[in-house]
Design a protein around this motif. Structure first.
Motif, PDB file in Angstrom:
ATOM      1  N   LEU A 101       0.826  -1.206   0.000  1.00  0.00           N
ATOM      2  CA  LEU A 101       0.000   0.000   0.000  1.00  0.00           C
ATOM      3  C   LEU A 101       0.860   1.256   0.000  1.00  0.00           C
ATOM      4  CD1 LEU A 101      -2.760   1.395   0.112  1.00  0.00           C
ATOM      5  CD2 LEU A 101      -2.625   1.235   2.605  1.00  0.00           C
ATOM      6  N   ASP A 102       1.883   1.299   0.845  1.00  0.00           N
ATOM      7  CA  ASP A 102       2.752   2.480   0.898  1.00  0.00           C
ATOM      8  C   ASP A 102       3.384   2.758  -0.464  1.00  0.00           C
ATOM      9  OD1 ASP A 102       2.217   2.861   3.583  1.00  0.00           O
ATOM     10  OD2 ASP A 102       4.067   1.889   4.272  1.00  0.00           O
ATOM     11  N   TYR A 103       3.956   1.729  -1.068  1.00  0.00           N
ATOM     12  CA  TYR A 103       4.602   1.882  -2.371  1.00  0.00           C
ATOM     13  C   TYR A 103       3.581   2.262  -3.446  1.00  0.00           C
ATOM     14  CZ  TYR A 103       6.885   0.668  -6.750  1.00  0.00           C
ATOM     15  OH  TYR A 103       7.376   0.708  -8.040  1.00  0.00           O
ATOM     16  N   GLU A 104       2.461   1.549  -3.479  1.00  0.00           N
ATOM     17  CA  GLU A 104       1.449   1.785  -4.514  1.00  0.00           C
ATOM     18  C   GLU A 104       0.801   3.164  -4.383  1.00  0.00           C
ATOM     19  OE1 GLU A 104       1.076   0.115  -7.166  1.00  0.00           O
ATOM     20  OE2 GLU A 104       2.094  -1.744  -6.668  1.00  0.00           O
ATOM     21  N   MET A 105       0.673   3.665  -3.171  1.00  0.00           N
ATOM     22  CA  MET A 105       0.128   5.019  -2.979  1.00  0.00           C
ATOM     23  C   MET A 105       1.074   6.058  -3.577  1.00  0.00           C
ATOM     24  SD  MET A 105      -2.887   5.097  -1.662  1.00  0.00           S
ATOM     25  CE  MET A 105      -3.048   6.737  -0.996  1.00  0.00           C
ATOM     26  N   GLN A 106       2.379   5.853  -3.389  1.00  0.00           N
ATOM     27  CA  GLN A 106       3.357   6.758  -3.998  1.00  0.00           C
ATOM     28  C   GLN A 106       3.248   6.718  -5.520  1.00  0.00           C
ATOM     29  OE1 GLN A 106       7.040   5.295  -2.370  1.00  0.00           O
ATOM     30  NE2 GLN A 106       7.086   6.897  -0.807  1.00  0.00           N
ATOM     31  N   MET A 107       3.166   5.505  -6.070  1.00  0.00           N
ATOM     32  CA  MET A 107       3.062   5.364  -7.526  1.00  0.00           C
ATOM     33  C   MET A 107       1.768   5.993  -8.044  1.00  0.00           C
ATOM     34  SD  MET A 107       5.806   4.063  -8.609  1.00  0.00           S
ATOM     35  CE  MET A 107       5.291   3.785 -10.274  1.00  0.00           C
ATOM     36  N   ALA A 108       0.672   5.763  -7.341  1.00  0.00           N
ATOM     37  CA  ALA A 108      -0.621   6.333  -7.760  1.00  0.00           C
ATOM     38  C   ALA A 108      -0.557   7.854  -7.740  1.00  0.00           C
ATOM     39  CB  ALA A 108      -1.743   5.822  -6.858  1.00  0.00           C
ATOM     40  N   GLY A 109       0.091   8.392  -6.719  1.00  0.00           N
ATOM     41  CA  GLY A 109       0.231   9.852  -6.634  1.00  0.00           C
ATOM     42  C   GLY A 109       1.051  10.412  -7.784  1.00  0.00           C
ATOM     43  N   MET A 110       2.157   9.755  -8.109  1.00  0.00           N
ATOM     44  CA  MET A 110       2.992  10.221  -9.224  1.00  0.00           C
ATOM     45  C   MET A 110       2.241  10.065 -10.551  1.00  0.00           C
ATOM     46  SD  MET A 110       5.664  11.465  -7.940  1.00  0.00           S
ATOM     47  CE  MET A 110       6.846  11.608  -9.252  1.00  0.00           C
ATOM     48  N   ASN A 111       1.566   8.935 -10.719  1.00  0.00           N
ATOM     49  CA  ASN A 111       0.807   8.729 -11.955  1.00  0.00           C
ATOM     50  C   ASN A 111      -0.295   9.773 -12.099  1.00  0.00           C
ATOM     51  OD1 ASN A 111       2.331   6.584 -12.923  1.00  0.00           O
ATOM     52  ND2 ASN A 111       1.063   5.057 -11.900  1.00  0.00           N
ATOM     53  N   GLU A 112      -0.928  10.112 -10.996  1.00  0.00           N
ATOM     54  CA  GLU A 112      -1.988  11.127 -11.058  1.00  0.00           C
ATOM     55  C   GLU A 112      -1.420  12.493 -11.449  1.00  0.00           C
ATOM     56  OE1 GLU A 112      -5.609  13.049  -8.417  1.00  0.00           O
ATOM     57  OE2 GLU A 112      -4.221  11.655  -7.466  1.00  0.00           O
ATOM     58  N   ARG A 113      -0.230  12.806 -10.946  1.00  0.00           N
ATOM     59  CA  ARG A 113       0.413  14.081 -11.310  1.00  0.00           C
ATOM     60  C   ARG A 113       0.774  14.098 -12.790  1.00  0.00           C
ATOM     61  NH1 ARG A 113       3.117  17.136  -7.278  1.00  0.00           N
ATOM     62  NH2 ARG A 113       3.487  18.581  -8.991  1.00  0.00           N
ATOM     63  N   LEU A 114       1.257  12.955 -13.292  1.00  0.00           N
ATOM     64  CA  LEU A 114       1.674  12.872 -14.691  1.00  0.00           C
ATOM     65  C   LEU A 114       0.499  12.698 -15.647  1.00  0.00           C
ATOM     66  CD1 LEU A 114       4.731  10.483 -14.228  1.00  0.00           C
ATOM     67  CD2 LEU A 114       4.829  12.912 -14.843  1.00  0.00           C
ATOM     68  N   ALA A 115      -0.556  12.026 -15.178  1.00  0.00           N
ATOM     69  CA  ALA A 115      -1.692  11.700 -16.046  1.00  0.00           C
ATOM     70  C   ALA A 115      -2.991  11.778 -15.245  1.00  0.00           C
ATOM     71  CB  ALA A 115      -1.510  10.315 -16.646  1.00  0.00           C
ATOM     72  N   PRO A 116      -3.502  12.982 -15.025  1.00  0.00           N
ATOM     73  CA  PRO A 116      -4.718  13.122 -14.223  1.00  0.00           C
ATOM     74  C   PRO A 116      -5.944  12.444 -14.833  1.00  0.00           C
ATOM     75  CG  PRO A 116      -3.816  15.287 -14.842  1.00  0.00           C
ATOM     76  CD  PRO A 116      -2.945  14.239 -15.444  1.00  0.00           C
ATOM     77  N   ASP A 117      -5.870  12.085 -16.106  1.00  0.00           N
ATOM     78  CA  ASP A 117      -6.982  11.414 -16.774  1.00  0.00           C
ATOM     79  C   ASP A 117      -7.052   9.920 -16.445  1.00  0.00           C
ATOM     80  OD1 ASP A 117      -4.483  11.513 -18.254  1.00  0.00           O
ATOM     81  OD2 ASP A 117      -5.497  10.434 -19.858  1.00  0.00           O
ATOM     82  N   LEU A 118      -6.019   9.386 -15.796  1.00  0.00           N
ATOM     83  CA  LEU A 118      -5.993   7.975 -15.414  1.00  0.00           C
ATOM     84  C   LEU A 118      -6.290   7.833 -13.924  1.00  0.00           C
ATOM     85  CD1 LEU A 118      -2.804   6.739 -17.308  1.00  0.00           C
ATOM     86  CD2 LEU A 118      -5.187   6.343 -17.931  1.00  0.00           C
ATOM     87  N   GLN A 119      -7.176   6.915 -13.600  1.00  0.00           N
ATOM     88  CA  GLN A 119      -7.553   6.645 -12.211  1.00  0.00           C
ATOM     89  C   GLN A 119      -6.927   5.332 -11.776  1.00  0.00           C
ATOM     90  OE1 GLN A 119      -9.662   8.469 -10.016  1.00  0.00           O
ATOM     91  NE2 GLN A 119      -8.782   6.996  -8.602  1.00  0.00           N
ATOM     92  N   THR A 120      -6.323   5.311 -10.586  1.00  0.00           N
ATOM     93  CA  THR A 120      -5.773   4.053 -10.056  1.00  0.00           C
ATOM     94  C   THR A 120      -6.805   3.404  -9.145  1.00  0.00           C
ATOM     95  OG1 THR A 120      -3.503   4.893 -10.144  1.00  0.00           O
ATOM     96  CG2 THR A 120      -3.921   3.021  -8.684  1.00  0.00           C
ATOM     97  N   VAL A 121      -6.997   2.101  -9.339  1.00  0.00           N
ATOM     98  CA  VAL A 121      -7.907   1.314  -8.509  1.00  0.00           C
ATOM     99  C   VAL A 121      -7.084   0.206  -7.853  1.00  0.00           C
ATOM    100  CG1 VAL A 121      -9.864  -0.286  -8.555  1.00  0.00           C
ATOM    101  CG2 VAL A 121      -9.923   1.791  -9.943  1.00  0.00           C
ATOM    102  N   PHE A 122      -7.185   0.108  -6.528  1.00  0.00           N
ATOM    103  CA  PHE A 122      -6.482  -0.931  -5.779  1.00  0.00           C
ATOM    104  C   PHE A 122      -7.416  -2.102  -5.531  1.00  0.00           C
ATOM    105  CE2 PHE A 122      -4.340   2.982  -4.008  1.00  0.00           C
ATOM    106  CZ  PHE A 122      -3.157   2.802  -4.694  1.00  0.00           C
ATOM    107  N   LEU A 123      -6.914  -3.304  -5.775  1.00  0.00           N
ATOM    108  CA  LEU A 123      -7.679  -4.522  -5.515  1.00  0.00           C
ATOM    109  C   LEU A 123      -6.924  -5.355  -4.485  1.00  0.00           C
ATOM    110  CD1 LEU A 123      -8.697  -5.434  -9.181  1.00  0.00           C
ATOM    111  CD2 LEU A 123     -10.067  -4.278  -7.448  1.00  0.00           C
TER     112      LEU A 123
END
Length: 172
Positions: A101-123
């Motif tokens: 979760l810690d790692y994936e939250m960082q990645m999701a945050g960076m991805n959101e900054r780079l591509a706000p049109d993409l949504q990350t979903v955690f399963l």
């Protein structure tokens, strides 16, 4: 119609944990692209083509069962670029534990900054597959251990062919 999703990883090899995420994603989305990350600086156990073939073999039936269109692609650039090429609007990520979760939250945050049109979903991973990692599977297989409980049968066969089976120890 649900958005198209993109699930990225190295899948070297694909494990039952990956299949758990694929099954969940196929229940949520009409289309899932599995993106095999290819890093030229790393030497994978299985080639790009072998991983592509294994993923199609083991994930195809899951997608069909869930009425989901499955695509498999390789990429060597940022996941956001690969997801856009696949016309996906959702990035799917599996979580085993708090460390993930810690790692994936960082990645999701960076991805959101780079591509706000993409949504990350955690399963979340199902309890029976939480301890499985591709790294551990490779290590166990390389040392002659039984990985049949951690990977699909087709992958176990490939691993057995790659490493052989039997006792690697010597008793003196």
């Amino acid at each position: 119609m649900t958005p198209a999703a993109f699930y990225a990883g190295s899948f070297d090899p694909i494990t039952n944990g990956h299949l758990d995420v694929v099954r969940q994603a196929c229940r949520l989305f009409d289309e899932l692209t599995i993106g095999i990350g290819v890093n030229p600086g790393k030497q994978p156990m299985f080639s790009e083509q072998e991983r592509l073939s294994l993923i199609k073999t083991v994930c195809g039936p899951i997608a069909s069962e869930e009425n989901c269109t499955l695509k498999v692609a390789t990429f060597s650039d940022l996941v956001i670029f690969a997801a856009r090429r696949a016309k996906s609007t959702v990035l799917v990520r599996g979580l085993r534990d708090g460390t993930d979760l810690d790692y994936e939250m960082q990645m999701a945050g960076m991805n959101e900054r780079l591509a706000p049109d993409l949504q990350t979903v955690f399963l979340p991973a199902s309890p029976n597959v939480r301890p499985i990692t591709a790294t551990l599977v490779r290590q166990i297989a390389a040392m002659g251990g039984d990985v049949t409980g951690f990977v699909p049968a087709a992958v176990a066969e490939k691993l057995a062919a790659r490493f052989g089976t039997g006792d690697k120890g010597v008793i003196v």
